[in-house]
Design a protein around this motif. Structure first.
Motif, PDB file in Angstrom:
ATOM      1  N   VAL A 214       8.442  73.403 -31.480  1.00 27.26           N
ATOM      2  CA  VAL A 214       8.025  72.168 -32.146  1.00 27.26           C
ATOM      3  C   VAL A 214       7.660  71.142 -31.071  1.00 27.26           C
ATOM      4  O   VAL A 214       8.508  70.754 -30.263  1.00 27.26           O
ATOM      5  CB  VAL A 214       9.139  71.606 -33.045  1.00 27.26           C
ATOM      6  CG1 VAL A 214       8.661  70.333 -33.752  1.00 27.26           C
ATOM      7  CG2 VAL A 214       9.582  72.646 -34.072  1.00 27.26           C
ATOM      8  N   ALA A 215       6.418  70.697 -31.064  1.00 24.99           N
ATOM      9  CA  ALA A 215       5.973  69.705 -30.080  1.00 24.99           C
ATOM     10  C   ALA A 215       6.532  68.335 -30.463  1.00 24.99           C
ATOM     11  O   ALA A 215       6.273  67.836 -31.561  1.00 24.99           O
ATOM     12  CB  ALA A 215       4.446  69.659 -30.033  1.00 24.99           C
ATOM     13  N   VAL A 216       7.307  67.739 -29.566  1.00 28.26           N
ATOM     14  CA  VAL A 216       7.924  66.452 -29.858  1.00 28.26           C
ATOM     15  C   VAL A 216       7.802  65.516 -28.663  1.00 28.26           C
ATOM     16  O   VAL A 216       7.722  65.939 -27.514  1.00 28.26           O
ATOM     17  CB  VAL A 216       9.423  66.586 -30.222  1.00 28.26           C
ATOM     18  CG1 VAL A 216       9.598  67.304 -31.545  1.00 28.26           C
ATOM     19  CG2 VAL A 216      10.206  67.287 -29.108  1.00 28.26           C
ATOM     20  N   LYS A 217       7.790  64.238 -28.984  1.00 29.09           N
ATOM     21  CA  LYS A 217       7.940  63.165 -28.002  1.00 29.09           C
ATOM     22  C   LYS A 217       9.177  62.393 -28.440  1.00 29.09           C
ATOM     23  O   LYS A 217       9.238  61.897 -29.576  1.00 29.09           O
ATOM     24  CB  LYS A 217       6.711  62.257 -28.003  1.00 29.09           C
ATOM     25  CG  LYS A 217       6.888  60.957 -27.220  1.00 29.09           C
ATOM     26  CD  LYS A 217       6.964  61.177 -25.729  1.00 29.09           C
ATOM     27  CE  LYS A 217       7.018  59.848 -24.977  1.00 29.09           C
ATOM     28  NZ  LYS A 217       7.098  60.024 -23.517  1.00 29.09           N
ATOM     29  N   VAL A 218      10.186  62.312 -27.582  1.00 31.25           N
ATOM     30  CA  VAL A 218      11.470  61.730 -27.959  1.00 31.25           C
ATOM     31  C   VAL A 218      11.710  60.453 -27.158  1.00 31.25           C
ATOM     32  O   VAL A 218      11.493  60.421 -25.937  1.00 31.25           O
ATOM     33  CB  VAL A 218      12.621  62.731 -27.721  1.00 31.25           C
ATOM     34  CG1 VAL A 218      13.962  62.107 -28.115  1.00 31.25           C
ATOM     35  CG2 VAL A 218      12.377  64.011 -28.525  1.00 31.25           C
ATOM     36  N   ILE A 219      12.145  59.407 -27.874  1.00 32.50           N
ATOM     37  CA  ILE A 219      12.443  58.129 -27.235  1.00 32.50           C
ATOM     38  C   ILE A 219      13.874  57.734 -27.580  1.00 32.50           C
ATOM     39  O   ILE A 219      14.261  57.748 -28.752  1.00 32.50           O
ATOM     40  CB  ILE A 219      11.487  57.008 -27.695  1.00 32.50           C
ATOM     41  CG1 ILE A 219      10.036  57.373 -27.371  1.00 32.50           C
ATOM     42  CG2 ILE A 219      11.848  55.673 -27.063  1.00 32.50           C
ATOM     43  CD1 ILE A 219       9.246  57.885 -28.530  1.00 32.50           C
ATOM     44  N   GLY A 220      14.651  57.393 -26.567  1.00 33.03           N
ATOM     45  CA  GLY A 220      16.009  56.909 -26.775  1.00 33.03           C
ATOM     46  C   GLY A 220      16.063  55.415 -26.557  1.00 33.03           C
ATOM     47  O   GLY A 220      15.577  54.902 -25.537  1.00 33.03           O
ATOM     48  N   THR A 243       7.933  64.098 -21.842  1.00 34.31           N
ATOM     49  CA  THR A 243       8.102  64.202 -23.298  1.00 34.31           C
ATOM     50  C   THR A 243       9.395  63.569 -23.795  1.00 34.31           C
ATOM     51  O   THR A 243       9.717  63.663 -24.981  1.00 34.31           O
ATOM     52  CB  THR A 243       8.054  65.679 -23.742  1.00 34.31           C
ATOM     53  OG1 THR A 243       8.973  66.439 -22.955  1.00 34.31           O
ATOM     54  CG2 THR A 243       6.652  66.247 -23.594  1.00 34.31           C
ATOM     55  N   ILE A 244      10.140  62.919 -22.911  1.00 33.33           N
ATOM     56  CA  ILE A 244      11.329  62.175 -23.334  1.00 33.33           C
ATOM     57  C   ILE A 244      11.468  60.958 -22.434  1.00 33.33           C
ATOM     58  O   ILE A 244      11.238  61.041 -21.223  1.00 33.33           O
ATOM     59  CB  ILE A 244      12.606  63.050 -23.304  1.00 33.33           C
ATOM     60  CG1 ILE A 244      13.803  62.293 -23.886  1.00 33.33           C
ATOM     61  CG2 ILE A 244      12.910  63.532 -21.897  1.00 33.33           C
ATOM     62  CD1 ILE A 244      15.017  63.196 -24.130  1.00 33.33           C
ATOM     63  N   GLU A 245      11.790  59.825 -23.046  1.00 36.61           N
ATOM     64  CA  GLU A 245      11.933  58.591 -22.261  1.00 36.61           C
ATOM     65  C   GLU A 245      13.009  57.724 -22.896  1.00 36.61           C
ATOM     66  O   GLU A 245      13.380  57.904 -24.069  1.00 36.61           O
ATOM     67  CB  GLU A 245      10.624  57.819 -22.203  1.00 36.61           C
ATOM     68  CG  GLU A 245      10.176  57.282 -23.557  1.00 36.61           C
ATOM     69  CD  GLU A 245       8.963  56.369 -23.457  1.00 36.61           C
ATOM     70  OE1 GLU A 245       9.176  55.144 -23.295  1.00 36.61           O
ATOM     71  OE2 GLU A 245       7.831  56.881 -23.566  1.00 36.61           O
ATOM     72  N   PHE A 246      13.485  56.766 -22.118  1.00 34.24           N
ATOM     73  CA  PHE A 246      14.557  55.885 -22.582  1.00 34.24           C
ATOM     74  C   PHE A 246      14.194  54.436 -22.287  1.00 34.24           C
ATOM     75  O   PHE A 246      13.600  54.125 -21.248  1.00 34.24           O
ATOM     76  CB  PHE A 246      15.876  56.265 -21.909  1.00 34.24           C
ATOM     77  CG  PHE A 246      16.342  57.645 -22.289  1.00 34.24           C
ATOM     78  CD1 PHE A 246      17.151  57.840 -23.397  1.00 34.24           C
ATOM     79  CD2 PHE A 246      15.924  58.754 -21.560  1.00 34.24           C
ATOM     80  CE1 PHE A 246      17.540  59.116 -23.771  1.00 34.24           C
ATOM     81  CE2 PHE A 246      16.316  60.036 -21.919  1.00 34.24           C
ATOM     82  CZ  PHE A 246      17.129  60.214 -23.030  1.00 34.24           C
TER      83      PHE A 246
END
Length: 394
Positions: A214-220, A243-246
């Protein structure tokens, strides 16, 4: 993928199921439009007992897995097959048969050939979605340097695992129903973790969904700059920072404008309302919110309608009633805003006392006047003003 009548497909499933010599397993998941299912997911497989072959039916209610064994002729497969599930997968020793039932009730069938083996062992070790030696688990401190879950982090590990067991079928169902777009690398699903803290769940959702294709871009999002810097450095070390950032921001004031999915695990008191309000205002399609403490409504419960003082004169019972009242009002507000909302327990109480989750899918359904009236009656009866209503009416 072929298209055929639903009853004809059910009959094909029942024929394959009846051949216990070749049956490997069956999985029922998802929910058909306007139908209720008895459980989130049903797993069925043949097992060898002392008295002979049996059919083991297992289900998860979001808290634990429960199993029951049946004689092959008594297994309620036909009943479960027609119990409202949108997705059915049957694997046999020569291949598999998969069914997806569309919003219009049409049967989309997919067949595959290939050799599979039966596993008739009765007691199997519960499969883990997250390998304890995964580098991200070591980096966030759940596992030690040798890839073993730390005893002090076992509850957190199980909590994250159970969340992922809930996330995947919920997401699959929402995509099948057309409420969320199908992800691609050019158009990934955007997931925001509101109040991410040490980002156990943020990293887990990213790694697990990516592993599932599953293609995702995740932000915390977390207010603490130290948490942002730590988590961004872990992402950089793991090579996943594209693909993930905070971000170090208040939930209510985040610069993030939109997302497909929002999650918030145990945001304290009205921080949960901030997370829900942002999700509603950002038109989030799927929200998974696990509330924490509930002080706001409890502090307003001063004029108790009778005969409810039988409960509220006991402090611990008043507190629990306040919890239920708070979350019931949150759910009703979301329903009035076009969400289909459910309350579920997503992990056993032995792992965390805060194990209720609000699961909301944006369907755009217009609430009727009765729903509005019940909400207003509840406010009048208890003389309370939910923080969420205030946030959404600004």
């Amino acid at each position: 993928m072929s298209d055929q009548s639903l009853e004809a497909t059910f009959a094909e499933f029942e024929t394959l199921f009846a051949n216990t010599d070749s049956l490997v397993r069956v999985v029922l998941s998802g929910r058909r439009r306007n139908m209720q299912t008895p459980n989130e997911r049903i797993d069925i497989r043949p097992v060898a007992l002392k008295d002979g072959l049996a059919i083991q039916v297992s289900h998860s209610d979001g808290r634990q897995m429960t199993s029951k064994n049946y004689a092959p002729s008594e297994a309620p497969f036909g009943q479960l097959l027609r119990a409202g599930y949108a997705n059915v997968l049957l694997e046999h020793t020569q291949g598999s048969l998969a069914l997806r039932i569309t919003k219009k009730g049409e049967a989309l069938v997919h067949r595959e050939s290939g050799v599979r083996e039966q596993d008739l062992s009765h007691d199997r070790t519960k499969s883990r979605l997250l390998d304890a030696s995964d580098p991200f688990l070591i980096a966030v401190g759940i596992s030690d340097a040798k890839g073993h879950v730390k005893p002090s982090k076992m509850d957190k590990y199980k909590q994250v695992e159970e969340f992922l067991r809930l996330l995947m079928p919920t997401l699959t169902s929402a995509i099948s129903a057309g409420h969320i777009h199908k992800a691609s690398e050019s158009n990934p699903l955007t997931i925001v973790d509101l109040g991410c803290g040490h980002a156990y769940l943020t990293f887990a959702a990213h790694q697990y969904l990516r592993a599932q294709g599953v293609a995702v871009k995740v932000i915390g999002i977390d207010v603490r700059g130290a948490a942002r810097d730590r988590n961004n450095e872990i992402a950089r070390q793991l090579g996943i920072d594209k693909t993930i950032e905070f971000r170090a921001e208040e939930i209510a004031d985040t610069t993030l404008g939109s997302a497909d999915i929002s999650i918030a695990l145990h945001a304290c008191d009205t921080a949960t309302d901030d997370a829900i309000a942002w999700s509603v205002n950002a038109d989030v399609k799927l929200a998974l919110i696990a509330p924490c403490c509930h002080h706001d409504i409890q502090a307003q419960m001063n004029e108790i309608p009778e005969p409810w003082s039988l409960l509220t004169r006991n402090g611990i019972m008043k507190e629990r009633l306040g919890d239920l009242l708070t979350d019931a009002l949150r759910m009703q507000i979301m329903k009035l805003r076009g969400y289909r909302v459910e309350a579920i327990e997503f992990v056993g109480g032995e792992h965390t006392p805060r194990n209720l989750m609000i699961r909301a899918v944006k369907t755009g359904a217009i609430a009727d006047a009765g729903d509005e009236a019940k909400y207003e009656q509840m406010l009048t009866l208890w003389k309370v003003k939910p923080a969420l209503a205030t946030l959404l009416n600004r």
